[in-house]
Design a protein around this motif. Structure first.
Motif, PDB file in Angstrom:
ATOM      1  N   ALA A  46      39.811  43.809  45.978  1.00  0.00           N
ATOM      2  CA  ALA A  46      40.536  45.073  45.844  1.00  0.00           C
ATOM      3  C   ALA A  46      39.645  46.264  46.160  1.00  0.00           C
ATOM      4  O   ALA A  46      40.080  47.231  46.796  1.00  0.00           O
ATOM      5  CB  ALA A  46      41.124  45.201  44.443  1.00  0.00           C
ATOM      6  N   GLU A  79      46.242  45.710  41.942  1.00  0.00           N
ATOM      7  CA  GLU A  79      45.286  46.804  41.767  1.00  0.00           C
ATOM      8  C   GLU A  79      45.335  47.765  42.954  1.00  0.00           C
ATOM      9  O   GLU A  79      45.255  48.986  42.784  1.00  0.00           O
ATOM     10  CB  GLU A  79      43.867  46.248  41.599  1.00  0.00           C
ATOM     11  CG  GLU A  79      42.825  47.336  41.370  1.00  0.00           C
ATOM     12  CD  GLU A  79      41.421  46.783  41.163  1.00  0.00           C
ATOM     13  OE1 GLU A  79      40.466  47.591  41.167  1.00  0.00           O
ATOM     14  OE2 GLU A  79      41.276  45.548  41.020  1.00  0.00           O
ATOM     15  N   GLN A  82      48.267  50.068  42.646  1.00  0.00           N
ATOM     16  CA  GLN A  82      48.074  51.053  41.585  1.00  0.00           C
ATOM     17  C   GLN A  82      47.161  52.200  42.013  1.00  0.00           C
ATOM     18  O   GLN A  82      47.353  53.341  41.597  1.00  0.00           O
ATOM     19  CB  GLN A  82      47.498  50.374  40.341  1.00  0.00           C
ATOM     20  CG  GLN A  82      48.465  49.432  39.642  1.00  0.00           C
ATOM     21  CD  GLN A  82      47.782  48.620  38.548  1.00  0.00           C
ATOM     22  OE1 GLN A  82      46.557  48.612  38.426  1.00  0.00           O
ATOM     23  NE2 GLN A  82      48.590  47.932  37.740  1.00  0.00           N
ATOM     24  N   LYS A  83      46.169  51.913  42.867  1.00  0.00           N
ATOM     25  CA  LYS A  83      45.136  52.899  43.179  1.00  0.00           C
ATOM     26  C   LYS A  83      45.190  53.442  44.606  1.00  0.00           C
ATOM     27  O   LYS A  83      44.459  54.382  44.930  1.00  0.00           O
ATOM     28  CB  LYS A  83      43.756  52.288  42.926  1.00  0.00           C
ATOM     29  CG  LYS A  83      43.526  51.882  41.476  1.00  0.00           C
ATOM     30  CD  LYS A  83      42.155  51.241  41.297  1.00  0.00           C
ATOM     31  CE  LYS A  83      41.914  50.820  39.854  1.00  0.00           C
ATOM     32  NZ  LYS A  83      40.589  50.153  39.686  1.00  0.00           N
TER      33      LYS A  83
END
Length: 373
Positions: A46, A79, A82-83
């Motif tokens: 990620a 992840e 989300q980012k």
């Protein structure tokens, strides 16, 4: 009655497509043609993927796609969603369960090939997952993922198989009450790409199209093939979003896409360099000067036009429409703005003097931004 230009006709054609939201980016419905790319990092990593997404976003990428080859990639994918600063599209082949899980974990869109998912029941399960998550699906068709009823027919050309497969997939999705579709049907050569997308735009005029040449090759060949095919399609009003596939750093895909949009007068996010090819009249070492200017313009975030002209023949006269530029003479140059000469510069100072003026006149300072807030 005022004449409608070819570019306005192209805009009107794009306005007819159904708008689809990929995260915060609208695709279709007259929205600006958006620029996409795909990460080359492993989705299981990620941190590396997010670093590449940031680099691509800084270059002007607006939608990013990542591969989910197996269940091990799902944790990293969550992840990343989300980012990520960009909407994330989950790229799924073969295993419909991965698409269902990606929708649950935060994908902004799914990309599947119905021809390799395995059965209509599995495709329907993906459709239901997308409906529940309220995200669109890009139906991606290529020579390796044709509808079974057309795949082996000897009486059909590849173009006909691609169009028929894409049309049948869209019909199935719409019969299931799912309209948030973006469609691609890609080939690796320019003539097939043009024929397929022209046919799809006629037969499915309301479906937003994701265009590009797949497997186009390395940087030089791939750029030429994509520019030829995608440039023609965009000029004709075909295409709502694009990825210009290159066997290269994906940042190059983004740079080439923006250069193409700028060349067509559709969108611009950075300076345009106007430079002559040089000839025997040139009185300075022109090519290194132009290369230095081009390199330094990469750090200028303003949609200005800058000229580097090799002699008075191709000087302020031919480039009078640019914002700022230099016209070179024997061992020197004249700086000009909108065709009007402003001062003379020694050859060794051409690049620095030019950028001093660019920074003073066109680059926003932090203080300027504070004044506007």
């Amino acid at each position: 009655m005022a004449e409608i230009t070819d570019m306005r006709m192209a805009e009107l054609a794009r306005e007819k497509t159904h708008p689809v939201m990929v995260g915060s980016v609208q695709v279709g419905g007259g929205a600006p043609v958006s620029v996409q790319s795909m990460c080359t990092t492993k989705t299981t990593d990620a941190a590396a993927t997010l670093a590449q997404v940031k680099t691509l976003a800084d270059a002007g990428c607006e939608i990013i796609r990542v591969a989910i080859p197996d269940a091990h990639a799902l944790a990293g994918f969550e992840e990343i969603c989300q980012k990520s600063p960009l909407p994330v599209v989950a790229d799924i082949h073969f295993d419909h369960r991965l698409a269902i899980e990606a929708a649950r974990l935060g994908a902004s869109a799914l990309r599947i090939n119905p021809g390799n998912i395995g059965s209509w029941e599995r495709v329907d399960a993906v459709i239901e997952a997308a409906q529940k998550a309220r995200i669109p699906i890009r139906i991606g068709v290529n020579a390796g993922s044709l509808a079974k009823e057309f795949d082996t027919r000897p009486d059909m050309t590849l173009t006909e198989k691609l169009v028929a497969s894409a049309s049948s997939f869209v019909a199935h999705f719409q019969a299931r009450g799912f309209d948030d579709i973006v469609l691609s049907a890609k080939a690796h050569d320019v003539p097939t790409t043009l024929a397929v997308y022209r046919a799809l735009s006629r037969e499915l005029p309301r479906i937003p199209l994701h265009i590009g040449v797949t497997e186009a090759g390395t940087l030089r060949q791939g750029t030429v093939k994509n520019a030829a095919a995608v440039g023609i399609l965009l000029e004709q009003g075909i295409g709502d979003t694009m990825r210009l596939s290159l066997t290269a750093d994906p940042v190059e895909e983004v740079h080439v896409a923006w250069e193409l949009l700028a060349a067509l007068g559709m969108r611009r996010n950075k300076p345009e360099l106007v430079s002559c090819p040089t000839c025997g009249r040139c009185g300075v070492n022109m090519i290194p000067i132009a290369e230095k200017v081009s390199k330094r313009l990469e750090d200028v975030h303003a949609p200005i036009s800058v000229a580097v002209m090799g002699c008075v023949v191709n000087g302020p006269g031919e480039a009078r429409g640019v914002d700022i530029g230099v016209a070179c003479g024997k061992g020197s140059a004249v700086l000009f703005e909108k065709g009007v000469p402003t001062k003379k510069i020694a050859e060794k100072d051409i690049v620095d003097e030019l950028f001093g003026e660019i920074e003073a006149r066109f680059v926003k300072k932090p203080d300027d931004e504070d004044k506007n807030t």
